[in-house]
Design a protein around this motif. Structure first.
Motif, PDB file in Angstrom:
ATOM      1  N   LYS A  59       1.116  -1.504  -0.001  1.00 38.59           N
ATOM      2  CA  LYS A  59      -0.106  -0.433  -0.493  1.00 38.59           C
ATOM      3  C   LYS A  59       0.636   1.482   0.145  1.00 38.59           C
ATOM      4  O   LYS A  59       1.672   1.597   0.834  1.00 38.59           O
ATOM      5  N   TYR A  60       0.246   2.781  -0.666  1.00 40.07           N
ATOM      6  CA  TYR A  60       0.897   3.703  -0.703  1.00 40.07           C
ATOM      7  C   TYR A  60       1.005   4.014   0.821  1.00 40.07           C
ATOM      8  O   TYR A  60       2.229   5.162   1.348  1.00 40.07           O
ATOM      9  N   SER A  61       0.290   3.824   1.396  1.00 38.70           N
ATOM     10  CA  SER A  61       0.209   4.547   2.755  1.00 38.70           C
ATOM     11  C   SER A  61       1.447   4.456   3.693  1.00 38.70           C
ATOM     12  O   SER A  61       1.414   4.363   4.627  1.00 38.70           O
ATOM     13  N   ALA A  62       1.786   2.642   3.335  1.00 39.47           N
ATOM     14  CA  ALA A  62       2.703   2.537   4.104  1.00 39.47           C
ATOM     15  C   ALA A  62       4.327   2.822   4.034  1.00 39.47           C
ATOM     16  O   ALA A  62       5.318   2.258   3.919  1.00 39.47           O
ATOM     17  N   PHE A  63       4.432   4.296   3.025  1.00 36.03           N
ATOM     18  CA  PHE A  63       5.611   4.157   2.203  1.00 36.03           C
ATOM     19  C   PHE A  63       6.661   4.714   3.046  1.00 36.03           C
ATOM     20  O   PHE A  63       7.695   4.748   2.879  1.00 36.03           O
ATOM     21  N   TYR A  64       6.345   4.831   4.396  1.00 34.58           N
ATOM     22  CA  TYR A  64       7.395   5.116   5.473  1.00 34.58           C
ATOM     23  C   TYR A  64       8.075   3.889   6.440  1.00 34.58           C
ATOM     24  O   TYR A  64       8.731   4.374   7.689  1.00 34.58           O
ATOM     25  N   LYS A  65       7.163   2.700   5.537  1.00 36.99           N
ATOM     26  CA  LYS A  65       7.678   1.880   6.832  1.00 36.99           C
ATOM     27  C   LYS A  65       8.643   0.972   6.702  1.00 36.99           C
ATOM     28  O   LYS A  65       9.378   1.221   5.129  1.00 36.99           O
ATOM     29  N   TYR A  66       9.462  -0.004   6.885  1.00 38.27           N
ATOM     30  CA  TYR A  66      10.820  -0.711   6.733  1.00 38.27           C
ATOM     31  C   TYR A  66       9.674  -1.957   5.751  1.00 38.27           C
ATOM     32  O   TYR A  66       8.794  -2.241   5.863  1.00 38.27           O
ATOM     33  N   GLN A  67      10.376  -2.315   4.907  1.00 32.95           N
ATOM     34  CA  GLN A  67       9.693  -3.740   4.096  1.00 32.95           C
ATOM     35  C   GLN A  67      10.523  -4.996   5.306  1.00 32.95           C
ATOM     36  O   GLN A  67      11.053  -5.246   5.417  1.00 32.95           O
ATOM     37  N   PRO A  68       8.494  -5.969   5.216  1.00 32.44           N
ATOM     38  CA  PRO A  68       8.768  -7.271   5.631  1.00 32.44           C
ATOM     39  C   PRO A  68       9.665  -7.719   4.763  1.00 32.44           C
ATOM     40  O   PRO A  68       9.177  -9.032   3.661  1.00 32.44           O
ATOM     41  N   ILE A  69      10.847  -7.777   5.356  1.00 30.97           N
ATOM     42  CA  ILE A  69      11.636  -8.740   4.000  1.00 30.97           C
ATOM     43  C   ILE A  69      11.799 -10.350   3.987  1.00 30.97           C
ATOM     44  O   ILE A  69      11.326 -11.158   3.108  1.00 30.97           O
TER      45      ILE A  69
END
Length: 968
Positions: free
Chosen positions: A302-312
């Motif tokens: 989601k674009y709203s999660a742009f500030y979060k780290y990726q769940p790699i």
């Protein structure tokens, strides 16, 4: 059409009475067995020719002898191990087929080619069943449309293949990770609390404190592994990978020993093959019961999660290591763009703050100095004052200032730091993902390679049959040689040379456009048009360049694919590497050729007043702006970079796929509405088949690599490039995530140790950027001429008089006929100025290169050498100061190795104690029945002895008897 004997063995789905599955649409009709893979093929409606096996004997028919175009079903079935005739059906001779004369009824009619495809599918699926897989088809026999074959891997097959593939699984043994103490622990706690808002809400085990030991799966050591449930021990991605390995190596005899599902798809036997997604990506029930796909959609795509780290880790678990490494690399690259953007903003801010105190730009804007410049074109152009280019001079200082040199050095070191940081991150991921020590999987030949090899064998066999000789060397036709690939190599080389010529022609065409439009606008009687010549021509030319680059990008991608196919690579890995190299070479030249021209060639060969260089004998070669070529390079770079990012992201990656999806939905709308009442709701395999197929990561990597070139190669001319790259990548990560989660079929979870050839390309571009930035600062900007003037020619040691120093004189009476201005408003002008280092007209060596030119050239070359050696030395220091393997990983690896050894030694000790206790009971029982004679001693078992006590006693008795014989 009735089922064949082979099809009768395959279970079918009930249409209405299927039990509900706990995972809706992801299981067989029994509601228990998971669908691990789906094979799709298409039924087509044809004419009235059909094989004898496709209808009952009640219809009228005639038999004909096949000339080889019609397959022999009986022979094929027998060859496939499924021969046999149905009751009441006459045996057909080999090569005999039947043509229906009528009365087909409701049964669909199939052509011989389609019947052959059906037999190939039956053979292939029977081979899959022999390999242990379980298969399920739709119960209803469709007359046309898509049919789905579901594949399930039972527990014994999963165990067998996991052992073959050396898949690492967690054991029951776990250990606590080493925690920091003291000040380090406090800082870690504070950092975790600060990072908490940026962490995705992904449900996971407490693996941060404890870690389970992993070991390659072995069926002999099931008791060592942590197996809570056989259904969930192997996750869906691993199950899909295991099934794909079986599909990949299964041989199909009917197609001349064809190996693998990819070859059958290429031959049209199947339309597609893919593992299923984990249900719908939209959360319907409780949020706590979200599937992995739903978690990825909510917390990553989601674009709203742009500030979060990726769940790699979750990305790797769902899509596999290869895709996980791509997003991890993209995350590291985007993260390191933050400091580069900050430094770039500071450098740009320094230029803005000092523009009003910059002496050269102030001198150019000073109308009192009255620098009368020579005409910019022949005949139509008048003399002009340098003060009219004040805006260009002030804009040039924003990017061409002393801070630019520092920024170029910083970005060269940044590229090295990025590669070293990624190397450490990659090794950390390899350890946490259990990729250490994995070997490359054996690859089967590509379908095209098999086809060409088969054709070569057939040609050789035909030659041998004509000569009536036997093949002496069978190994000679087991592979393709360089002679077979020679035509492809020749076409490759000639095509790449042609593409290079096409790129240079496009650049040259834009140059001709600039020259022509400049001359035409200069002839305009409108003074406003004349004053805006340079701005208009530069802007329109860059836009034309951008459009040409975008068009050629798409053409070059298709050409690179075609050229790689001509080389006939044997495996997919070789194919991918060669495709990447060709595509990168062509796209690199396409994207950077206009920028290279502006940076290093524009204005270098324009000549001087009275002796200009002409194109087509009419048009003068263009010159740089009065403030230098660096500002034009900045405009060129910024527009091309931003245009590629905006257009490719918004139109190519978002707009075109959505448009295709809309067209497909409109096309299928009519037929869907008619069948909606008759058919049940679409299952997961129907929904996944409607998604776009996954076509590899090459386009994603290529886009980022070209962007990396914009950020690193010419960053001295555009310090804001890292900032725009950062803003683009923040959107690009979510865009790619949304595409993988919602718009693409689930790819096979492919293992990969690293990002492959892309790392070598990045490393090469990082080293190349040092050379390019050195030449940009030295030859394109005015940094070196300013230093030379200030420390060698300035009387006051300041920059006062620099503009006058860089301008040479020209006597207007020396203009060639027809090149002087036609309407001279200022008749008293005797000399004009132009930017160059040449002797004045009153000198004995008029218009020859002056000594200042040679001093500046020597300083420029010295700066290039100094810059390169300094940056290379600092790069080595950075690479040496950052170890490739983190210390914590080394300690953890040693600890895990020691714990694994302890686990296996403990297991061996328990086995030995068990065996020893059994032997001791046996010896006690023997003593109770046969007491020891005086002097006879019961032997003690050694630590590593595996002989029972009675064997030791027997050996002693035998040795004693042998000694008595020898004594006698």
């Amino acid at each position: 059409m009735p089922n064949s004997p082979a099809e009768d063995k395959i279970p079918v789905v009930g249409s209405a009475s299927s039990p509900q599955c706990s995972e809706e649409g992801l299981c067989f009709s029994d509601g228990r067995r998971k669908v691990d893979y789906v094979l799709v093929f298409h039924h087509r409606r044809h004419g009235s020719v059909r094989s004898f096996a496709s209808n009952s004997v009640s219809h009228d028919r005639i038999s004909i002898v096949s000339n080889g175009n019609f397959p022999s079903a009986a022979g094929s079935d027998a060859a496939a191990g499924r021969g046999g005739s149905s009751p009441g059906r006459e045996a057909a001779s080999v090569g005999e087929v039947f043509v229906e004369l009528g009365g087909a009824g409701e049964n669909d009619l199939t052509e011989p080619a389609d019947h052959e495809m059906d037999l190939i599918r039956q053979e292939f699926e029977a081979s899959l069943q022999e390999a242990g897989l379980e298969i399920e088809r739709d119960k209803e026999m469709k007359t046309q449309g898509h049919s789905f074959t579901r594949v399930h891997a039972p527990w014994p097959v999963l165990c067998r293949e996991a052992e073959f593939l050396r898949i690492k699984v967690p054991t029951k043994t776990s250990y606590d990770l080493k925690e920091e103490s003291g000040f380090g622990s406090t800082m870690s706690t504070v950092w975790r609390k600060m990072n908490q808002p940026f962490q995705p809400k992904v449900p996971h085990q407490d693996h941060e404190c404890t870690k389970f030991l992993t070991h390659c799966f072995s069926r002999d050591k099931l008791h060592l592994y942590n197996i809570p449930s056989k259904d969930t021990f192997f996750d869906n991605a691993t199950r899909g990978r295991i099934v794909y390995e079986i599909l990949r190596r299964t041989v199909c005899v009917r197609t001349c020993q064809t190996i693998g599902i990819s070859t059958l798809i290429a031959k049209g036997v199947y339309d597609a093959a893919f593992p299923l997604h984990d249900g719908d990506y939209k959360v319907i029930g409780q949020p706590e019961e979200r599937s992995d796909r739903q978690v990825l959609h909510d917390e990553w795509a989601k674009y709203s999660a742009f500030y979060k780290y990726q769940p790699i880790d979750l990305v790797r678990k769902y899509f596999g290591e290869k895709i996980g490494l791509y997003f991890a690399w993209l995350g590291v690259y985007t993260q390191l763009l933050i400091p580069a953007s900050i430094v770039g903003i500071i450098v740009f801010g320094y230029g803005v703050a000092t523009v009003d105190t910059n002496i050269p730009s102030l001198e150019m804007c000073d109308e009192r100095l009255n620098f009368t410049m020579c005409p910019l074109c022949d005949g139509a152009c008048d003399f002009w004052h340098l003060s009219t280019a004040c805006g260009t001079a002030r804009a040039s200082h924003l990017f061409d200032n002393p801070a630019t040199v520092f920024f170029a050095i910083f970005m060269s070191l940044w590229a090295v730091l990025f590669l070293e940081h990624w190397k450490r991150r990659q090794i950390s991921l390899s350890f946490s993902w259990d990729l250490t020590g994995i070997e490359d999987d054996e690859e089967h030949p590509r379908p095209r390679y098999e086809t060409i090899l088969l054709q070569k064998k057939q040609r050789k066999e035909n030659k041998v049959k004509k000569k009536k000789k036997k093949i002496k060397n069978e190994a000679a036709i087991e592979k393709l040689t360089w002679k077979d690939r020679l035509p492809g190599y020749f076409i490759n080389i000639s095509s790449i040379i042609f593409m290079f010529a096409l790129t240079f022609s496009a650049v040259f065409g834009v140059i001709i456009y600039r020259i022509t439009v400049s001359a035409l606008m200069a002839m305009s009687p409108d003074p406003e048009t004349k004053s805006n010549v340079r701005v208009t021509v530069t802007a329109t030319a860059v836009i034309i360049n951008l459009v040409v680059i975008l068009i050629l990008d798409e053409i070059y991608g298709a050409v690179a694919l075609w050229l790689t196919e001509l080389e006939i690579p044997k495996t997919e890995t070789h194919f991918e590497e060669r495709l990447i190299l060709k595509a990168f070479l062509l796209k690199f030249m396409n994207a950077y050729a206009p920028i290279f021209y502006v940076a290093f060639f524009k204005g270098r060969f324009a000549g001087r007043p009275g002796n200009y260089v002409y194109v087509f004998n009419d048009y003068r070669m263009e010159e740089c702006a009065p403030g230098g070529c660096l500002i034009e390079l900045c405009i060129q770079l910024s527009i091309i970079m931003l245009g590629k990012q905006l257009i490719q992201n918004n139109i190519f990656e978002i707009g075109i796929p959505k448009l295709k999806k809309l067209v497909r939905a409109i096309k299928d709308k009519g037929s869907a509405e008619k069948k909606m009442e008759e058919e049940r709701p679409p299952q997961q395999w129907n929904l996944d088949y409607a998604l776009a197929p996954f076509e590899g990561l090459t386009p994603e990597y290529m886009e980022m690599i070209i962007q990396f070139g914009f950020v690193s190669l010419f960053v001295a001319s555009f310090p804001l490039a890292p900032l725009f790259a950062l803003l683009n990548n923040v959107i690009e990560i979510r865009l790619d995530a949304k595409k993988f989660v919602t718009e693409l079929r689930r790819p096979v979870a492919v293992r990969a140790k690293d990002i492959g050839i892309w790392y070598n390309i990045l490393s090469g571009m990082g080293k190349f950027s040092v050379i390019i930035n050195a030449f940009v600062i030295s030859f394109t900007s005015d940094f070196i001429p300013r230093l030379v003037y200030q420390y060698m020619f300035s009387e006051t040691g300041t920059m006062h008089g620099f503009i006058d120093h860089t301008l040479s004189y020209f006597n207007v009476s020396h203009f060639k006929h027809g090149t002087a201005p036609q309407n001279i408003e200022q008749a008293d002008i005797t000399v004009c100025r132009y930017k160059d280092y040449r002797e004045p007209p009153w000198s004995p060596d008029a218009y020859t290169i002056s000594k200042q030119y040679w001093c500046v050239l020597a300083a420029r070359l010295a700066f290039v050498i100094l810059f390169q050696n300094l940056v290379m030395f600092l790069s080595l220091v950075v690479a040496w100061g950052i170890p490739d393997v983190p210390k914590t990983i080394v300690e953890q690896f040693k600890r895990e190795k020691k714990l694994l050894v302890d686990v296996f030694l403990r297991e061996e000790k328990e086995k030995f104690q068990l065996i020893q206790s059994l032997f001791s009971k046996d010896a006690t029982h023997q003593l109770s029945t046969n007491p020891l004679s005086p002097g006879q001693v019961l032997p003690l078992l050694g630590r590593y002895s595996t002989l029972p006590p009675r064997t030791h006693t027997g050996l002693r008795r035998r040795r004693g008897a042998e000694g008595q014989v020898q004594g006698r």
